[in-house]
Design a protein around this motif. Structure first.
Motif, PDB file in Angstrom:
ATOM      1  N   GLY A 161       0.819  -1.202   0.000  1.00  0.00           N
ATOM      2  CA  GLY A 161       0.000   0.000   0.000  1.00  0.00           C
ATOM      3  C   GLY A 161       0.857   1.257   0.000  1.00  0.00           C
ATOM      4  O   GLY A 161       2.011   1.242   0.436  1.00  0.00           O
ATOM      5  N   LEU A 162       0.296   2.353  -0.479  1.00  0.00           N
ATOM      6  CA  LEU A 162       1.065   3.595  -0.573  1.00  0.00           C
ATOM      7  C   LEU A 162       1.348   4.207   0.792  1.00  0.00           C
ATOM      8  O   LEU A 162       2.393   4.822   1.002  1.00  0.00           O
ATOM      9  CB  LEU A 162       0.333   4.613  -1.451  1.00  0.00           C
ATOM     10  CG  LEU A 162       0.634   4.579  -2.949  1.00  0.00           C
ATOM     11  CD1 LEU A 162      -0.046   5.746  -3.640  1.00  0.00           C
ATOM     12  CD2 LEU A 162       2.131   4.599  -3.221  1.00  0.00           C
ATOM     13  N   GLU A 163       0.419   4.053   1.739  1.00  0.00           N
ATOM     14  CA  GLU A 163       0.631   4.658   3.057  1.00  0.00           C
ATOM     15  C   GLU A 163       1.885   4.097   3.714  1.00  0.00           C
ATOM     16  O   GLU A 163       2.737   4.841   4.209  1.00  0.00           O
ATOM     17  CB  GLU A 163      -0.587   4.420   3.946  1.00  0.00           C
ATOM     18  CG  GLU A 163      -0.486   5.090   5.304  1.00  0.00           C
ATOM     19  CD  GLU A 163      -1.749   4.932   6.133  1.00  0.00           C
ATOM     20  OE1 GLU A 163      -1.654   5.047   7.371  1.00  0.00           O
ATOM     21  OE2 GLU A 163      -2.825   4.688   5.549  1.00  0.00           O
ATOM     22  N   ARG A 164       2.017   2.790   3.703  1.00  0.00           N
ATOM     23  CA  ARG A 164       3.226   2.186   4.263  1.00  0.00           C
ATOM     24  C   ARG A 164       4.416   2.382   3.331  1.00  0.00           C
ATOM     25  O   ARG A 164       5.564   2.417   3.772  1.00  0.00           O
ATOM     26  CB  ARG A 164       2.985   0.705   4.548  1.00  0.00           C
ATOM     27  CG  ARG A 164       2.095   0.491   5.760  1.00  0.00           C
ATOM     28  CD  ARG A 164       1.967  -0.962   6.141  1.00  0.00           C
ATOM     29  NE  ARG A 164       1.410  -1.098   7.482  1.00  0.00           N
ATOM     30  CZ  ARG A 164       1.180  -2.252   8.078  1.00  0.00           C
ATOM     31  NH1 ARG A 164       1.465  -3.393   7.443  1.00  0.00           N
ATOM     32  NH2 ARG A 164       0.686  -2.289   9.304  1.00  0.00           N
ATOM     33  N   GLY A 165       4.123   2.520   2.047  1.00  0.00           N
ATOM     34  CA  GLY A 165       5.194   2.792   1.102  1.00  0.00           C
ATOM     35  C   GLY A 165       5.941   4.071   1.432  1.00  0.00           C
ATOM     36  O   GLY A 165       7.154   4.170   1.212  1.00  0.00           O
ATOM     37  N   VAL A 166       5.229   5.048   1.973  1.00  0.00           N
ATOM     38  CA  VAL A 166       5.874   6.299   2.379  1.00  0.00           C
ATOM     39  C   VAL A 166       6.952   6.020   3.425  1.00  0.00           C
ATOM     40  O   VAL A 166       8.066   6.550   3.359  1.00  0.00           O
ATOM     41  CB  VAL A 166       4.826   7.297   2.922  1.00  0.00           C
ATOM     42  CG1 VAL A 166       5.507   8.492   3.583  1.00  0.00           C
ATOM     43  CG2 VAL A 166       3.908   7.765   1.801  1.00  0.00           C
ATOM     44  N   ASP A 167       6.642   5.167   4.399  1.00  0.00           N
ATOM     45  CA  ASP A 167       7.633   4.821   5.423  1.00  0.00           C
ATOM     46  C   ASP A 167       8.823   4.084   4.823  1.00  0.00           C
ATOM     47  O   ASP A 167       9.967   4.284   5.237  1.00  0.00           O
ATOM     48  CB  ASP A 167       6.994   3.959   6.513  1.00  0.00           C
ATOM     49  CG  ASP A 167       6.096   4.758   7.437  1.00  0.00           C
ATOM     50  OD1 ASP A 167       6.311   5.978   7.557  1.00  0.00           O
ATOM     51  OD2 ASP A 167       5.188   4.161   8.039  1.00  0.00           O
ATOM     52  N   LEU A 168       8.553   3.222   3.836  1.00  0.00           N
ATOM     53  CA  LEU A 168       9.650   2.478   3.215  1.00  0.00           C
ATOM     54  C   LEU A 168      10.553   3.399   2.398  1.00  0.00           C
ATOM     55  O   LEU A 168      11.751   3.155   2.283  1.00  0.00           O
ATOM     56  CB  LEU A 168       9.094   1.349   2.343  1.00  0.00           C
ATOM     57  CG  LEU A 168       8.333   0.250   3.100  1.00  0.00           C
ATOM     58  CD1 LEU A 168       7.775  -0.779   2.126  1.00  0.00           C
ATOM     59  CD2 LEU A 168       9.227  -0.426   4.135  1.00  0.00           C
ATOM     60  N   LEU A 169       9.983   4.460   1.837  1.00  0.00           N
ATOM     61  CA  LEU A 169      10.813   5.446   1.138  1.00  0.00           C
ATOM     62  C   LEU A 169      11.765   6.146   2.104  1.00  0.00           C
ATOM     63  O   LEU A 169      12.828   6.616   1.713  1.00  0.00           O
ATOM     64  CB  LEU A 169       9.935   6.491   0.443  1.00  0.00           C
ATOM     65  CG  LEU A 169       9.243   6.066  -0.853  1.00  0.00           C
ATOM     66  CD1 LEU A 169       8.327   7.180  -1.339  1.00  0.00           C
ATOM     67  CD2 LEU A 169      10.259   5.706  -1.935  1.00  0.00           C
ATOM     68  N   ARG A 170      11.378   6.214   3.356  1.00  0.00           N
ATOM     69  CA  ARG A 170      12.241   6.828   4.371  1.00  0.00           C
ATOM     70  C   ARG A 170      13.228   5.817   4.952  1.00  0.00           C
ATOM     71  O   ARG A 170      14.102   6.197   5.733  1.00  0.00           O
ATOM     72  CB  ARG A 170      11.387   7.391   5.511  1.00  0.00           C
ATOM     73  CG  ARG A 170      10.435   8.511   5.117  1.00  0.00           C
ATOM     74  CD  ARG A 170       9.700   9.028   6.342  1.00  0.00           C
ATOM     75  NE  ARG A 170       8.787  10.115   6.029  1.00  0.00           N
ATOM     76  CZ  ARG A 170       7.489  10.119   6.345  1.00  0.00           C
ATOM     77  NH1 ARG A 170       6.962   9.084   6.986  1.00  0.00           N
ATOM     78  NH2 ARG A 170       6.725  11.150   6.039  1.00  0.00           N
ATOM     79  N   GLY A 171      13.070   4.544   4.599  1.00  0.00           N
ATOM     80  CA  GLY A 171      13.872   3.508   5.240  1.00  0.00           C
ATOM     81  C   GLY A 171      14.579   2.575   4.293  1.00  0.00           C
ATOM     82  O   GLY A 171      14.683   1.373   4.571  1.00  0.00           O
TER      83      GLY A 171
END
Length: 247
Positions: free
Chosen positions: A181-191
């Motif tokens: 999902g995109l919402e969790r994808g945002v966190d993965l972009l930071r990690g």
């Protein structure tokens, strides 16, 4: 061969298109049906205009795990043969890992180390894409063999460790918004991740397994996700070249 007929038809209609197609499983199938070697099949595909191949069907590159998942349909050595041969004939590929089923963290690390070794030998991988196992409707889960997918902490660790272990070898780590999902994808972009993947227009594998994150995103949605992560955004080609203005 059917695969070549499809390739010919596509490029006859849209000759400027970069065709990214034919998984290692399909390459083996095509070569076997034609009675030629994997190298000969890939060389002919390239001659006809194939641009690159997806490094899918990797699952976990450990034959004990692969036997449980696929009953030995594509052994590790054969997957390696296909992708390294593709690289040798001038066809680059992505690389993947599906995790969260019957595997353990030690398998993830071994898989990543193997991909790095292959990349140092051929230089042909364009990116690495971790693929969390979507369990809800997967037969191996319904049969009680696999666990119910990865945890969110697993996902964060896999993407971050991939960045660390592949640094200097495979430059790009792509998240799969279809899986997380995109919402969790945002966190993965930071990690650890630097790639949101594509807009897509159709996706069946994850959806049939039970994923509920959709099959299409607009450019604006992907831009917004990158913005939430505080990351700049640009459109790329399949081989990570510059495109220019977003289309």
């Amino acid at each position: 061969d059917y695969y070549f007929a499809v390739l010919d038809a596509v490029l006859e209609r849209v000759p400027e298109l970069h065709v990214h197609a034919f998984s290692p499983m399909e390459v083996v199938n095509g070569a076997t049906r034609m009675g030629i070697s994997i190298r000969e099949w890939l060389e002919e595909a390239k001659r006809r205009g194939l641009g690159s191949i997806p490094g899918t069907a990797a699952e976990i590159l450990d034959d004990d795990i692969r036997w449980v998942l696929t009953k030995g349909k594509l052994p590790t050595a054969q997957w390696i043969e296909v992708v390294t041969t593709a690289h040798e004939v001038g066809l680059r590929s992505s690389s993947t890992m599906m995790y969260g089923h019957v595997d353990e963290p030690r398998h993830w690390v071994a898989h990543l180390k193997l991909l790095r070794e292959l990349q140092e030998r051929t230089g042909g991988f364009t990116e690495f894409v971790p693929l969390p196992f979507v369990h809800q409707l997967a037969p191996i889960y319904l049969a009680g063999v696999a666990r119910p997918g990865s945890t969110w902490e697993d996902d964060r660790r896999v993407h971050a460790v991939a960045r660390l272990l592949l640094q200097g070898a495979i430059d790009h780590v792509q998240l799969s918004w279809v899986k997380v999902g995109l919402e969790r994808g945002v966190d993965l972009l930071r990690g650890g991740c630097d790639d949101l993947g594509g807009t897509l227009m159709e996706e069946t594998i994850s959806r049939m397994a039970g994923s509920a994150h959709g099959v299409r995103k607009s450019v604006e949605e992907l831009e917004a996700a990158a913005g939430q992560a505080g990351r700049p955004v640009r459109q790329r080609t399949t081989l990570y070249g510059e495109v220019g203005a977003l289309r």
